[in-house]
Write a protein that holds these residues in place. Structure first.
Motif, PDB file in Angstrom:
ATOM      1  N   TYR A   1      31.096  38.481  31.311  1.00 59.13           N
ATOM      2  CA  TYR A   1      32.385  38.322  31.988  1.00 59.13           C
ATOM      3  C   TYR A   1      32.499  39.348  33.108  1.00 59.13           C
ATOM      4  CZ  TYR A   1      37.449  38.226  32.621  1.00 59.13           C
ATOM      5  OH  TYR A   1      38.703  38.131  33.143  1.00 59.13           O
ATOM      6  N   ARG A   2      32.989  38.910  34.269  1.00 50.83           N
ATOM      7  CA  ARG A   2      33.198  39.798  35.408  1.00 50.83           C
ATOM      8  C   ARG A   2      34.528  39.479  36.071  1.00 50.83           C
ATOM      9  NH1 ARG A   2      29.092  41.973  33.771  1.00 50.83           N
ATOM     10  NH2 ARG A   2      27.089  42.155  34.767  1.00 50.83           N
ATOM     11  N   GLU A   3      35.207  40.524  36.519  1.00 52.93           N
ATOM     12  CA  GLU A   3      36.414  40.368  37.348  1.00 52.93           C
ATOM     13  C   GLU A   3      35.959  40.511  38.794  1.00 52.93           C
ATOM     14  OE1 GLU A   3      39.641  39.733  37.010  1.00 52.93           O
ATOM     15  OE2 GLU A   3      39.725  39.641  34.824  1.00 52.93           O
ATOM     16  N   LEU A   4      36.024  39.435  39.562  1.00 48.75           N
ATOM     17  CA  LEU A   4      35.616  39.444  40.958  1.00 48.75           C
ATOM     18  C   LEU A   4      36.841  39.386  41.863  1.00 48.75           C
ATOM     19  CD1 LEU A   4      32.731  36.831  40.659  1.00 48.75           C
ATOM     20  CD2 LEU A   4      32.549  39.316  40.560  1.00 48.75           C
ATOM     21  N   ALA A   5      36.638  39.574  43.149  1.00 47.98           N
ATOM     22  CA  ALA A   5      37.740  39.495  44.112  1.00 47.98           C
ATOM     23  C   ALA A   5      38.362  38.095  44.113  1.00 47.98           C
ATOM     24  CB  ALA A   5      37.246  39.857  45.505  1.00 47.98           C
ATOM     25  N   THR A   6      37.558  37.077  43.808  1.00 47.27           N
ATOM     26  CA  THR A   6      38.047  35.694  43.790  1.00 47.27           C
ATOM     27  C   THR A   6      38.638  35.304  42.444  1.00 47.27           C
ATOM     28  OG1 THR A   6      35.837  34.919  43.218  1.00 47.27           O
ATOM     29  CG2 THR A   6      36.428  34.936  45.558  1.00 47.27           C
ATOM     30  N   GLY A   7      38.574  36.189  41.455  1.00 45.05           N
ATOM     31  CA  GLY A   7      39.109  35.901  40.128  1.00 45.05           C
ATOM     32  C   GLY A   7      38.040  36.064  39.067  1.00 45.05           C
ATOM     33  N   PRO A   8      38.401  35.837  37.804  1.00 43.47           N
ATOM     34  CA  PRO A   8      37.443  36.005  36.712  1.00 43.47           C
ATOM     35  C   PRO A   8      36.273  35.022  36.808  1.00 43.47           C
ATOM     36  CG  PRO A   8      39.692  35.833  35.871  1.00 43.47           C
ATOM     37  CD  PRO A   8      39.731  35.497  37.317  1.00 43.47           C
ATOM     38  N   SER A   9      35.105  35.480  36.354  1.00 41.91           N
ATOM     39  CA  SER A   9      33.905  34.649  36.321  1.00 41.91           C
ATOM     40  C   SER A   9      33.120  34.998  35.055  1.00 41.91           C
ATOM     41  CB  SER A   9      33.045  34.901  37.557  1.00 41.91           C
ATOM     42  OG  SER A   9      31.870  34.125  37.512  1.00 41.91           O
ATOM     43  N   ALA A  10      32.510  33.996  34.459  1.00 45.22           N
ATOM     44  CA  ALA A  10      31.671  34.222  33.272  1.00 45.22           C
ATOM     45  C   ALA A  10      30.456  33.313  33.374  1.00 45.22           C
ATOM     46  CB  ALA A  10      32.447  33.929  31.993  1.00 45.22           C
ATOM     47  N   ARG A  11      29.362  33.785  32.783  1.00 49.59           N
ATOM     48  CA  ARG A  11      28.154  32.963  32.749  1.00 49.59           C
ATOM     49  C   ARG A  11      27.459  33.170  31.412  1.00 49.59           C
ATOM     50  NH1 ARG A  11      25.972  37.445  35.341  1.00 49.59           N
ATOM     51  NH2 ARG A  11      23.969  38.077  34.458  1.00 49.59           N
ATOM     52  N   PHE A  12      26.760  32.135  30.982  1.00 53.01           N
ATOM     53  CA  PHE A  12      25.930  32.221  29.787  1.00 53.01           C
ATOM     54  C   PHE A  12      24.835  31.170  29.888  1.00 53.01           C
ATOM     55  CE2 PHE A  12      29.264  29.203  28.706  1.00 53.01           C
ATOM     56  CZ  PHE A  12      28.607  28.190  28.027  1.00 53.01           C
ATOM     57  N   ARG A  13      23.808  31.318  29.069  1.00 50.84           N
ATOM     58  CA  ARG A  13      22.712  30.355  29.048  1.00 50.84           C
ATOM     59  C   ARG A  13      22.974  29.357  27.925  1.00 50.84           C
ATOM     60  NH1 ARG A  13      19.070  29.576  32.767  1.00 50.84           N
ATOM     61  NH2 ARG A  13      17.243  29.752  31.473  1.00 50.84           N
ATOM     62  N   LEU A  14      22.703  28.103  28.216  1.00 52.75           N
ATOM     63  CA  LEU A  14      22.882  27.008  27.270  1.00 52.75           C
ATOM     64  C   LEU A  14      21.524  26.400  26.970  1.00 52.75           C
ATOM     65  CD1 LEU A  14      24.876  25.017  25.815  1.00 52.75           C
ATOM     66  CD2 LEU A  14      24.740  23.630  27.900  1.00 52.75           C
TER      67      LEU A  14
END
Length: 154
Positions: A18-31
């Motif tokens: 999870y990251r708080e970016l200038a454009t808003g929250p973002s999250a990534r994971f592998r599926l």
């Protein structure tokens, strides 16, 4: 729009980042998505090839995914497929990403408890509450159809 949408059913392979970016929250994971087939010779189900996707979530979906998903969870991911090719250190790489629109636990393989995300506090810019419209239901009778413009709304 001519985008490739995909619905992938698999397991969370990495803990969401999870990251708080200038454009808003973002999250990534592998599926990890593994095909299964019935081996008629052995009369048993067998695992086939496993495909790995990087799933990207933004805004409220990112916040909820980071707080809800763990490694190994069975999930269903719906979103836009993006396949990228790149050359790094002289080697050709191909990656498949899913820009998620919706993510949920796969209820065919377990249960989950849903909790709504609390709404943001109403500020001065919020629209005023409007009462529910009082719709009159047209009389129904067999074979009678009424044109939409003939229905009364009070």
């Amino acid at each position: 729009m001519n985008e490739t949408t995909i619905c992938a059913v698999g397991n969370v392979a990495t803990q969401p980042v999870y990251r708080e970016l200038a454009t808003g929250p973002s999250a990534r994971f592998r599926l990890a998505v593994t095909s299964r087939y019935l081996d008629r010779g052995k009369n048993e189900w067998t695992d086939g090839h496993t495909n790995f996707f990087t799933v990207w979530a933004n805004r409220q979906l990112a916040t909820n995914a980071a707080g809800s998903l763990n490694v190994g969870d069975p999930v269903v991911v719906h979103g836009r497929l993006k396949v990228r090719s790149d050359v790094r250190e002289g080697q050709s790489w191909t990656s498949a990403d899913i820009d998620a629109v919706a993510i949920g636990h796969d209820l065919a393989r377990g249960t989950t408890a849903f909790r709504r995300t609390p709404r943001a506090e109403a500020g001065a810019t919020a629209a005023p509450d409007r009462p529910e419209p009082d719709w009159e239901t047209p009389p129904s009778g067999e074979g009678s159809q009424q044109a939409p413009e003939a229905m009364a709304v009070t």
